[in-house]
Design a protein around this motif. Structure first.
Motif, PDB file in Angstrom:
ATOM      1  N   VAL A 134       0.855  -1.188   0.000  1.00 33.89           N
ATOM      2  CA  VAL A 134       0.000   0.000   0.000  1.00 33.89           C
ATOM      3  C   VAL A 134       0.891   1.238   0.000  1.00 33.89           C
ATOM      4  O   VAL A 134       1.824   1.340   0.792  1.00 33.89           O
ATOM      5  N   GLU A 135       0.611   2.153  -0.928  1.00 34.77           N
ATOM      6  CA  GLU A 135       1.387   3.382  -1.014  1.00 34.77           C
ATOM      7  C   GLU A 135       0.805   4.397  -0.039  1.00 34.77           C
ATOM      8  O   GLU A 135      -0.390   4.699  -0.090  1.00 34.77           O
ATOM      9  N   ALA A 136       1.634   4.862   0.853  1.00 34.61           N
ATOM     10  CA  ALA A 136       1.198   5.843   1.865  1.00 34.61           C
ATOM     11  C   ALA A 136       2.412   6.660   2.283  1.00 34.61           C
ATOM     12  O   ALA A 136       2.908   6.546   3.401  1.00 34.61           O
ATOM     13  N   LYS A 137       2.898   7.504   1.373  1.00 34.14           N
ATOM     14  CA  LYS A 137       4.141   8.244   1.596  1.00 34.14           C
ATOM     15  C   LYS A 137       4.125   9.106   2.847  1.00 34.14           C
ATOM     16  O   LYS A 137       5.133   9.259   3.514  1.00 34.14           O
ATOM     17  N   GLU A 138       2.987   9.682   3.168  1.00 33.46           N
ATOM     18  CA  GLU A 138       2.901  10.586   4.312  1.00 33.46           C
ATOM     19  C   GLU A 138       2.634   9.856   5.634  1.00 33.46           C
ATOM     20  O   GLU A 138       2.710  10.451   6.696  1.00 33.46           O
ATOM     21  N   ALA A 139       2.318   8.563   5.557  1.00 34.00           N
ATOM     22  CA  ALA A 139       1.944   7.801   6.753  1.00 34.00           C
ATOM     23  C   ALA A 139       3.164   7.421   7.580  1.00 34.00           C
ATOM     24  O   ALA A 139       4.274   7.279   7.069  1.00 34.00           O
ATOM     25  N   ASN A 140       2.929   7.249   8.878  1.00 36.15           N
ATOM     26  CA  ASN A 140       3.979   6.796   9.788  1.00 36.15           C
ATOM     27  C   ASN A 140       3.926   5.299  10.038  1.00 36.15           C
ATOM     28  O   ASN A 140       4.949   4.671  10.279  1.00 36.15           O
ATOM     29  N   ILE A 141       2.708   4.740  10.005  1.00 33.06           N
ATOM     30  CA  ILE A 141       2.544   3.325  10.321  1.00 33.06           C
ATOM     31  C   ILE A 141       1.385   2.759   9.501  1.00 33.06           C
ATOM     32  O   ILE A 141       0.394   3.452   9.252  1.00 33.06           O
ATOM     33  N   ALA A 142       1.548   1.506   9.080  1.00 29.80           N
ATOM     34  CA  ALA A 142       0.486   0.830   8.330  1.00 29.80           C
ATOM     35  C   ALA A 142       0.515  -0.650   8.672  1.00 29.80           C
ATOM     36  O   ALA A 142       1.563  -1.219   8.978  1.00 29.80           O
ATOM     37  N   SER A 143      -0.663  -1.252   8.633  1.00 28.75           N
ATOM     38  CA  SER A 143      -0.772  -2.686   8.860  1.00 28.75           C
ATOM     39  C   SER A 143      -1.951  -3.211   8.056  1.00 28.75           C
ATOM     40  O   SER A 143      -2.767  -2.446   7.541  1.00 28.75           O
ATOM     41  N   VAL A 144      -2.011  -4.524   7.936  1.00 25.74           N
ATOM     42  CA  VAL A 144      -3.152  -5.179   7.306  1.00 25.74           C
ATOM     43  C   VAL A 144      -3.824  -6.013   8.392  1.00 25.74           C
ATOM     44  O   VAL A 144      -3.152  -6.702   9.163  1.00 25.74           O
ATOM     45  N   VAL A 145      -5.140  -5.860   8.504  1.00 23.92           N
ATOM     46  CA  VAL A 145      -5.893  -6.591   9.525  1.00 23.92           C
ATOM     47  C   VAL A 145      -7.024  -7.345   8.846  1.00 23.92           C
ATOM     48  O   VAL A 145      -7.534  -6.925   7.815  1.00 23.92           O
TER      49      VAL A 145
ATOM     50  N   TRP B  52      -7.982  -9.329  13.324  1.00 26.20           N
ATOM     51  CA  TRP B  52      -8.105  -7.881  13.174  1.00 26.20           C
ATOM     52  C   TRP B  52      -7.157  -7.132  14.114  1.00 26.20           C
ATOM     53  O   TRP B  52      -7.460  -6.054  14.614  1.00 26.20           O
ATOM     54  N   ASN B  53      -5.988  -7.719  14.347  1.00 28.43           N
ATOM     55  CA  ASN B  53      -5.001  -7.161  15.273  1.00 28.43           C
ATOM     56  C   ASN B  53      -3.896  -6.448  14.483  1.00 28.43           C
ATOM     57  O   ASN B  53      -3.075  -7.111  13.846  1.00 28.43           O
ATOM     58  N   PRO B  54      -3.836  -5.109  14.547  1.00 32.93           N
ATOM     59  CA  PRO B  54      -2.803  -4.381  13.804  1.00 32.93           C
ATOM     60  C   PRO B  54      -1.378  -4.791  14.173  1.00 32.93           C
ATOM     61  O   PRO B  54      -0.482  -4.751  13.336  1.00 32.93           O
ATOM     62  N   ALA B  55      -1.161  -5.207  15.412  1.00 38.08           N
ATOM     63  CA  ALA B  55       0.184  -5.608  15.836  1.00 38.08           C
ATOM     64  C   ALA B  55       0.656  -6.868  15.103  1.00 38.08           C
ATOM     65  O   ALA B  55       1.856  -7.071  14.919  1.00 38.08           O
ATOM     66  N   GLU B  56      -0.286  -7.702  14.681  1.00 40.46           N
ATOM     67  CA  GLU B  56       0.074  -8.939  13.978  1.00 40.46           C
ATOM     68  C   GLU B  56       0.147  -8.750  12.462  1.00 40.46           C
ATOM     69  O   GLU B  56       0.541  -9.670  11.750  1.00 40.46           O
ATOM     70  N   GLY B  57      -0.245  -7.578  11.980  1.00 41.48           N
ATOM     71  CA  GLY B  57      -0.252  -7.353  10.536  1.00 41.48           C
ATOM     72  C   GLY B  57       0.597  -6.174  10.115  1.00 41.48           C
ATOM     73  O   GLY B  57       0.343  -5.549   9.083  1.00 41.48           O
ATOM     74  N   GLY B  58       1.630  -5.869  10.898  1.00 43.54           N
ATOM     75  CA  GLY B  58       2.475  -4.719  10.602  1.00 43.54           C
ATOM     76  C   GLY B  58       3.148  -4.818   9.243  1.00 43.54           C
ATOM     77  O   GLY B  58       3.612  -5.872   8.837  1.00 43.54           O
ATOM     78  N   LEU B  59       3.173  -3.686   8.538  1.00 42.70           N
ATOM     79  CA  LEU B  59       3.829  -3.598   7.238  1.00 42.70           C
ATOM     80  C   LEU B  59       5.073  -2.732   7.380  1.00 42.70           C
ATOM     81  O   LEU B  59       5.095  -1.780   8.162  1.00 42.70           O
ATOM     82  N   SER B  60       6.098  -3.057   6.623  1.00 43.01           N
ATOM     83  CA  SER B  60       7.364  -2.308   6.661  1.00 43.01           C
ATOM     84  C   SER B  60       7.342  -1.198   5.624  1.00 43.01           C
ATOM     85  O   SER B  60       6.926  -1.407   4.483  1.00 43.01           O
ATOM     86  N   LYS B  61       7.823  -0.011   6.021  1.00 47.55           N
ATOM     87  CA  LYS B  61       7.859   1.119   5.094  1.00 47.55           C
ATOM     88  C   LYS B  61       9.144   1.077   4.277  1.00 47.55           C
ATOM     89  O   LYS B  61      10.247   1.001   4.829  1.00 47.55           O
ATOM     90  N   LEU B  62       8.989   1.114   2.954  1.00 52.04           N
ATOM     91  CA  LEU B  62      10.124   1.137   2.039  1.00 52.04           C
ATOM     92  C   LEU B  62      10.519   2.586   1.754  1.00 52.04           C
ATOM     93  O   LEU B  62       9.758   3.519   2.024  1.00 52.04           O
TER      94      LEU B  62
END
Length: 98
Positions: free
Chosen positions: A20-31, A37-47
């Protein structure tokens, strides 16, 4: 945003890459159904290019409701396999079929 599926012949799982493209975001996850539906278990790494990416092994022959959480906001994946209404959320969730 995109989803890539890689089926593993020797295991009953599918490697699913969420991007997911989110240049301005600090944190993203997939739930979704696959991680309670736990964001801690679906953390995504920012490239470096501002895209968040993560790879998850999901049991195949199943469908999962899911969303992205980007800086606390729930966002659907436009390339979901389908969409389904969720009364709890009061909106549609994306559906991933593997």
């Amino acid at each position: 945003m995109s989803i890539k599926k890689q089926f593993i012949k020797t295991k009953p799982v599918c490697k699913v890459t969420f991007s997911v493209e989110a240049k301005e975001a600090n944190i993203a996850s997939v739930v979704g159904d696959f991680n309670n539906w736990n964001p801690a278990e679906g953390g995504l790494s920012k490239l470096k290019n501002g895209t968040f990416k993560g790879v998850f092994d999901l049991p195949k022959d199943a469908s999962y409701e899911f969303k992205y959480v980007i800086d606390g906001d729930f966002v659907n994946e436009p390339e979901s396999d389908s969409f389904i209404w969720n009364d709890f959320a009061g909106t549609e969730n994306g559906v991933l079929t593997v």
